[in-house]
Structures are given as structure tokens and as C-alpha cells.
Design an enzyme around this catalytic site. Structure first.
Site, short mmCIF file in Angstrom:
data_model
loop_
_atom_site.label_atom_id
_atom_site.label_comp_id
_atom_site.label_asym_id
_atom_site.label_seq_id
_atom_site.Cartn_x
_atom_site.Cartn_y
_atom_site.Cartn_z
N SER A 178 -8.76 12.54 -36.40
CA SER A 178 -9.32 13.25 -35.27
C SER A 178 -9.69 14.69 -35.66
O SER A 178 -10.54 14.89 -36.51
CB SER A 178 -8.36 13.20 -34.09
N HIS B 44 -9.44 5.37 -29.87
CA HIS B 44 -8.90 6.49 -30.63
C HIS B 44 -7.38 6.28 -30.79
O HIS B 44 -6.73 5.70 -29.92
CB HIS B 44 -9.18 7.78 -29.85
N ASP C 136 -13.95 3.81 -29.48
CA ASP C 136 -13.61 5.22 -29.69
C ASP C 136 -14.83 6.07 -29.38
O ASP C 136 -15.94 5.78 -29.85
CB ASP C 136 -13.17 5.42 -31.14
#
Length: 316
Positions: A163, A288, A258
């Protein structure tokens, strides 16, 4: 390309629990919500040294005179001058701490047979770009120039993170290329944040899954780019970089559910088109941080095995 809008069945009950938590007090800034949650996670997954692996905190002083934590995972009994994974934690640039990924990094260090160093960079919006990347890159240089202190081989250093950690990893790779130090052998980007604009199909599509949806991602980038809203430097947003040649080989992984799916795929394509060896994994129905949400799923196990394998090949 249109991807099927459907969650993997094993994620559905987990997300139902995840999204049914009590709402924070009205008016609480999003970063405070995330910081509280990730601090709680860190307390739950934090690890200590064992006879297999030493876990310790070291520190370096950054260019602004701030003492910065480096959390070090060092396997025991497998020799000296080990490969090194220099790691950057997730949290949207506005939250997070190294300890939240202790259990993952502990297992990775043992599985790869390497030292892992996780940097505790400053968080936004209090410290917007370039502070986080400066901390990360300066820590990377410190580790490479003090290899004996960390029991590592300075010619076998990789960067990685998920991320926001993926965002900062790409920036570290770009700075290492620009400054010709250190010589990185690999970049591992797990569902990386790479584009602030919110213009991809996945950004428009993934709005209410409950795990790092569109609005959360846009907010995270607004915190990161707080001081550079008009003339955004390429280094701040990797998808804007035109020349991606001569970067280290890359491993990129993302799920079809995601919000960051399309930018991850686009970045992988741009790297490959620039002559960079690039390995892209796309996991159907996964959101995610799917590997943390459903760690026992086949997708999570396949992902972990593929990531470890990519690191091992880079260090051969």
C-alpha cells in the site's frame, strides 16, 4: 479491460465483520481512526526475539536531526553478510508503524534467510511529501553504508512494502537510481498506492467494499500531497514517471477487488515496457490487504509463496 465485480467467497464473512464495527465519534479525522486501529493491531501481532531470530530497534538521525527507528529482524545461525529487505509499512502514508507487520516480517526473514529492516517514517498530514520518502531513502542509505552493523551484504538489498509502503518503495528505487546508491536488486510492491488522481476504472468502481475504498485512498493522497497540490513532482506519484528504465526487477501483486488494481497493473506494464524484469500477480475477488484478512486462503498462501520466491531469486 473489465474485471468481474465479485468478492471471493472466503472474504464475504470476514468483510461483514470488518465493516460492522462501531463508527468512530463524529468528526474524528480519518488518520486518527487508522492510527488507533493499526496501533491495536501492532499490540496483537508484535513479536520478540527467539532462538530463531533477533528482533531489535536501531536508530539513525535523519537530515533534519530527527532520531528515526529502524526495526530489525535478523535470523540466527545462518552466517554473516546476509541479504537485506528494506521494508516500508502500510497505512495510507497517514498512519501505521513497523510493529503492525511484525509477524509477517518475522516469517519472511526466516523463509527468505535475510535481514529485514523496517523504517518508522514520519506520517502525513503533519509531515507531508517529501518527509516520508526522505526518511525512507535516508534510512536505506544509512543501512547500506553501515552494512556490518546490520550483518548484511550491501550488494544484496531489496526494497518492499504494501500500500503506502509500495508507494514509498517505488520512490526509494527511483532515488537510488538517480543518486546511484544503493544498488538495489529488487522491488516488491504489494497493492501499491501509485496514482493520486482517482481516474482509473477500479478507483471509480471500488467505493464501498469497506477496505481502503476510493474516498480513503483519495484522502490518503491528499494528506501526502498537502504541500504540492499544483505542480506534483514525479517522485511523489510514481505513475507519472516517464522513464522507468534501469530500475531493479519488480514483483507486483494486487486483487481484482482492490481500488488500486488498475494503477498497479499499469505500473507493471510501464516497467516491463521500459525493459525492467517485472512479475505481476492478480488475485481474483481479492480486496486490499487480502493477505491479512484471509491469511489461510489459497490466494494469500499463493501470494506469500510467490513473494518469497521472488525475493530469493533476486538474492541468488
Amino acid at each position: 479491460m473489465k474485471y468481474k465485480y465479485e468478492l471471493a467467497p472466503e472474504l464475504v464473512p470476514v468483510l461483514k465483520v470488518y465493516t460492522s464495527q462501531p463508527a468512530p465519534p463524529q468528526g474524528t479525522p480519518l488518520q486518527e481512526v487508522f492510527r488507533s486501529n493499526l496501533k491495536m493491531m501492532a499490540e496483537q501481532v508484535g513479536v520478540k526475539s527467539t532462538n530463531e531470530l533477533t528482533v531489535e530497534n536501531k536508530y539513525f538521525t535523519n537530515s533534519e536531526g530527527i532520531e528515526t527507528q529502524l526495526r530489525v529482524f535478523k535470523p540466527q545461525k545462518i552466517g554473516t553478510s546476509l541479504p537485506c529487505v528494506y521494508w516500508m509499512h502500510g497505512g495510507g502514508t497517514m498512519s501505521g508503524l513497523p510493529e503492525q507487520e511484525d509477524s509477517t516480517l518475522y516469517q519472511m526473514a526466516l523463509a527468505i534467510g535475510c535481514v529485514i529492516v523496517s523504517v518508522n517514517y514520519r506520517l502525513t498530514p503533519e509531515h507531508p511529501y517529501p518527509a516520508p520518502i526522505n526518511d525512507c531513502y535516508e534510512g536505506l542509505v544509512y543501512v547500506s553504508e553501515n552494512a556490518s552493523l546490520f550483518n548484511i551484504n550491501p550488494d544484496k538489498i531489496a526494497v518492499g512494502g504494501g500500500s503506502a509502503g509500495g508507494l514509498l518503495s517505488t520512490s526509494c528505487a527511483l532515488l537510488a537510481r538517480k543518486n546511484k546508491k544503493p544498488n538495489l536488486v529488487h522491488q516488491s510492491l504489494t497493492y501499491p498506492m501509485l496514482d493520486h488522481r482517482g481516474i482509473t476504472e477500479s478507483s471509480k468502481e471500488i467505493t464501498n467494499v469497506g477496505v481502503w475504498d476510493r474516498d480513503m485512498n483519495l484522502y490518503g493522497f491528499s494528506c501526502y500531497l498537502k504541500n504540492v497540490k499544483d505542480n506534483i513532482p514525479e517522485l511523489a506519484v510514481p505513475i507519472l514517471v516517464n522513464d522507468l528504465s534501469n530500475l531493479p526487477p519488480a514483483f507486483i501483486a494486487v486483487g481484482t477487488m482492490d481500488v488500486l488494481r488498475d494503477e498497479a497493473i499499469e505500473y507493471a506494464q510501464k516497467l516491463a515496457a521500459s525493459g525492467v524484469i517485472t512479475e505481476l500477480h492478480i488475485y481474483p475477488g481479492m480486496t486490499h490487504v487480502f493477505d491479512a484478512l484471509v491469511p489461510d486462503s489459497k490466494a494469500a498462501k499463493d501470494f506469500n509463496a510467490a513473494r518469497i520466491s521472488a525475493f530469493k531469486r533476486a538474492f541468488e
